[in-house]
Write an enzyme that holds these catalytic residues in place. Structure first.
Site, short mmCIF file in Angstrom:
data_model
loop_
_atom_site.label_atom_id
_atom_site.label_comp_id
_atom_site.label_asym_id
_atom_site.label_seq_id
_atom_site.Cartn_x
_atom_site.Cartn_y
_atom_site.Cartn_z
CB CYS B 100 5.47 27.85 -21.31
SG CYS B 100 4.07 28.83 -21.83
CG ASN B 204 2.00 33.91 -25.29
OD1 ASN B 204 2.35 33.74 -24.13
ND2 ASN B 204 2.57 33.30 -26.31
CG HIS B 205 1.06 32.85 -20.10
ND1 HIS B 205 1.96 32.87 -19.08
CD2 HIS B 205 1.68 32.22 -21.15
CE1 HIS B 205 3.08 32.27 -19.47
NE2 HIS B 205 2.94 31.89 -20.72
CB SER B 389 -7.39 26.73 -29.77
OG SER B 389 -7.02 27.99 -29.27
CG HIS B 408 4.12 26.61 -29.26
ND1 HIS B 408 4.53 27.28 -30.39
CD2 HIS B 408 4.18 27.50 -28.24
CE1 HIS B 408 4.83 28.53 -30.06
NE2 HIS B 408 4.62 28.69 -28.77
N GLY B 409 1.54 26.62 -31.44
CA GLY B 409 0.55 27.70 -31.51
C GLY B 409 0.49 28.24 -32.93
#
Lengths: 142, 485
Positions: B100, B204-205, B389, B408-409
């Site tokens: 991912c 969450n994609h 982001s 990563h997020g």
């Protein structure tokens, strides 16, 4: 009776479920229903296509894991949602599961689709019998 | 903080759980977090990162990044390096969604050009990049072609017209990790994934259209090198993985490892941490199969990039080259890779597991393409669909402290079920529209689960690693359009 609840306070990013049944067949049915309820409104799934499957495992928890892994696999490979389960679990040396599962091809405009399930995990996975009820807890990866 | 374990402060934003806190810990666990982030971390993080610290062959520390939260096996945000000779490999340290990751694309377009057509653009992208449960991909490949994709990754895409030759160097591992062996992949994994190439997935994609504002460029020089030079410039972010193919590879090998544990006389504190020695037949087979899924995920994001280029070209009636849709970088955040680090003064080969963690290599590393070698690796951190982001740069400090890894997020703070009790999808859609984010989703309830309130404050997460010098802020990106799976 088949029952399931979504557990709120564990596995923040995924979906935790507790399922119950008076028999192993009911427990497996409830677990499958909960899995597809995560992905869709299961009341909108028509039993149009039938799939038969046979699974075998030495342990009951291993059999439940394989059962859920199998229907998640069929969801992608056959592009199907399932809503009806007719299954029989027996035990000789191993536990044996024979099932007819019914559903239909996924239709994004017809089915109220929710979140896809990637996999069944072993995290906090358990299957046990208590006061005449079969109970399981499992976490689905979303 | 939901733990009774002793969590010692090492320095600002760095915490340590000593080996004495749990029987079997081979190394201490370290958590990177501000005071607030640590306070908010769920109990799963502390349990899971100390479980990881018990795994054979682990080096230095079991690490948790500031976006850490309760996962399965490893916490999400977990990083651990294992000796390749004596250590293990664990599917629970990589995740079911193998590779991912996130890809960021630049354009020559500005907000003024895109805003008036955002609805049309989002609709077009929604058509060309199928999303949600049961979505079929635009590409029909045979099983033998899929096996080629497993081995060649993005190279296959470029050879078959789904990319430009220079796309390759702007992808981690050049979009293709050597060593993938399709004979280690089951027929089931092939039949599950064969129709899903070029699809986004769910959860969450997302595929997001974002803008750069002048206030949000923190490092102009590095931003320029990464292809971001203009105020109001439009960029595109893609977050997805290896789809059903990767999920099945992980499921297959989880079962193999569950059995292999007995054979190797190993026990773990969480069955999801099932593992095998990296050099064992089981460990080696999984690694080779995992690379097949990793390469197919790079290919998946490449095919999506191709569809994005086509969609923009159609909507703006302009050649793709003129639109300047170029890859900044593509990062894997669910993966295990063989890397070399100095450990106790000696260089050592280790298998670094990153589960919800991004590689963050500093300047000078030979793994980086020449274009980025002076400034460090572009690190892409995707926020929730409602929030910003970040594009960051990797540093030398990451090489010393975190096995070249960072967050990563944003990291979830609320379960999906709890989020749905607080937010309704249709209302969220309206709120986001008011905030200037046009959303098209395959699932309204899925959208509610991804509401910004279900996540940590991404700026605080990013700031934590910036303060520590693990990654440096380059640009903040604001969403204006989103396709949610």
């Amino acid at each position: 009776m088949e029952e399931y609840i979504f557990l709120d306070d564990i596995a923040t990013a995924d979906v935790a479920i507790e399922s119950r049944g008076d028999t192993l067949e009911e427990l497996f049915t409830a677990s499958a229903m909960a899995t597809f309820e995560v992905m869709s409104d299961t009341s909108s799934i028509q039993p149009k296509i039938k799939k038969t499957l046979h699974l075998e495992h030495s342990e009951i928890d291993g059999l439940l894991f394989d059962w859920l892994a199998e229907i998640i696999y069929l969801k992608d490979s056959e592009f199907m949602l399932f809503g009806k389960y007719d299954l029989k679990i027996t035990k000789d040396t191993n536990y044996q599961l024979d099932a007819e599962i019914l559903g239909e091809e996924i239709n994004q405009s017809k089915h109220d689709l929710r979140c896809d399930v990637k996999a069944i995990t072993f995290h906090l996975f358990e299957v046990y019998e208590k006061n005449g009820k079969w109970i399981s807890r499992f976490i689905l990866d979303i | 903080m939901e733990t009774e374990m002793k969590v010692n402060k090492i320095s600002d934003c760095l915490w340590e759980i000593p080996k004495t806190e749990k029987e079997g810990m081979l190394v201490p666990a370290r958590i990177y977090a501000s005071d607030t982030l640590l306070e908010e971390m769920d109990k799963g993080v502390f349990e899971q990162i100390t479980n990881v610290a018990c795994l054979p062959g682990i080096q230095k520390y079991a690490l948790c990044m500031p976006d850490g939260h309760w996962g399965y096996g490893f916490p999400i945000g977990g990083v651990a390096a294992f000796d390749t000779k004596e250590g293990i490999i664990s599917p629970g340290g990589i995740g079911f969604d193998i590779n991912c990751g996130v890809r960021l694309l630049t354009t020559h377009l500005t907000v003024d050009e895109v805003k008036p057509r955002i609805r049309e653009l989002v609709n077009e992208l929604y058509k060309s990049v199928p999303a949600g449960v049961g979505a079929k991909g635009p590409l029909k490949v045979s099983a033998s072609q899929l096996k080629e994709i497993m081995k060649k990754g993005v190279d296959w895409c470029i050879e078959n017209g789904y990319g430009l030759p220079h796309d390759r160097e702007r992808i981690e591992e050049y979009g293709h990790i050597p060593g993938a062996d399709p004979s280690k992949v089951s027929e089931k994994a092939i039949s599950r994934g064969i129709n899903q190439l070029g699809t986004l997935g769910s959860g969450n994609h997302y595929l997001e259209i974002q803008m750069v504002t002048i206030d949000n460029i923190y490092d102009k020089k590095t931003a320029n090198i990464f292809g971001i030079s203009e105020q109001n410039q439009i960029v595109i972010m893609v977050h997805c993985g290896s789809r059903g193919f990767g999920h099945q590879v992980a499921t297959d090998y989880l079962r193999v490892f569950d059995k292999a544990m007995k054979k190797y006389g190993m026990t773990v504190r969480d069955r999801e941490l099932a593992c095998a020695p990296f050099k064992s037949p089981e460990g080696s087979d999984y690694y080779k199969a995992m690379l097949c899924a990793a390469n197919s995920a790079f290919a998946n994001r490449q095919i999506i990039t191709h569809r994005i280029r086509e969609s923009f070209s159609k909507v703006f009636d302009t050649d793709t080259e003129k639109l300047g849709i170029e890859i900044v970088y593509d990062v894997a955040h669910n993966i295990a890779k063989v890397e070399r680090y100095k450990i106790n003064g000696k260089e050592k080969e280790v298998l670094v597991h990153r589960k919800g963690s991004t590689r963050s290599f500093g300047p000078g590393r030979k793994e980086l393409p020449e274009i980025y070698r002076d400034v460090g690796q572009p690190v892409i951190v995707g926020g929730s669909m409602q929030t910003d982001s970040y594009l960051l740069a990797g540093t030398e400090k990451a090489m010393e402290g975190t096995f070249g890894s960072t967050m990563h997020g944003a990291g979830r703070t609320m379960s999906r079920h709890a989020a749905k009790k607080r937010v309704r999808g249709d209302q969220l859609l309206k709120t986001m529209a008011k905030d200037g984010i046009h959303v098209k989703t395959a699932s309204m309830s899925g959208l509610a689960e991804e509401a910004g309130i279900a996540y940590k404050d991404i700026s605080e997460v990013v700031e934590t690693m910036d303060k520590l010098g693990i990654t440096k802020k380059v640009v903040k990106l604001k969403p204006i359009g989103n396709i949610k799976g």
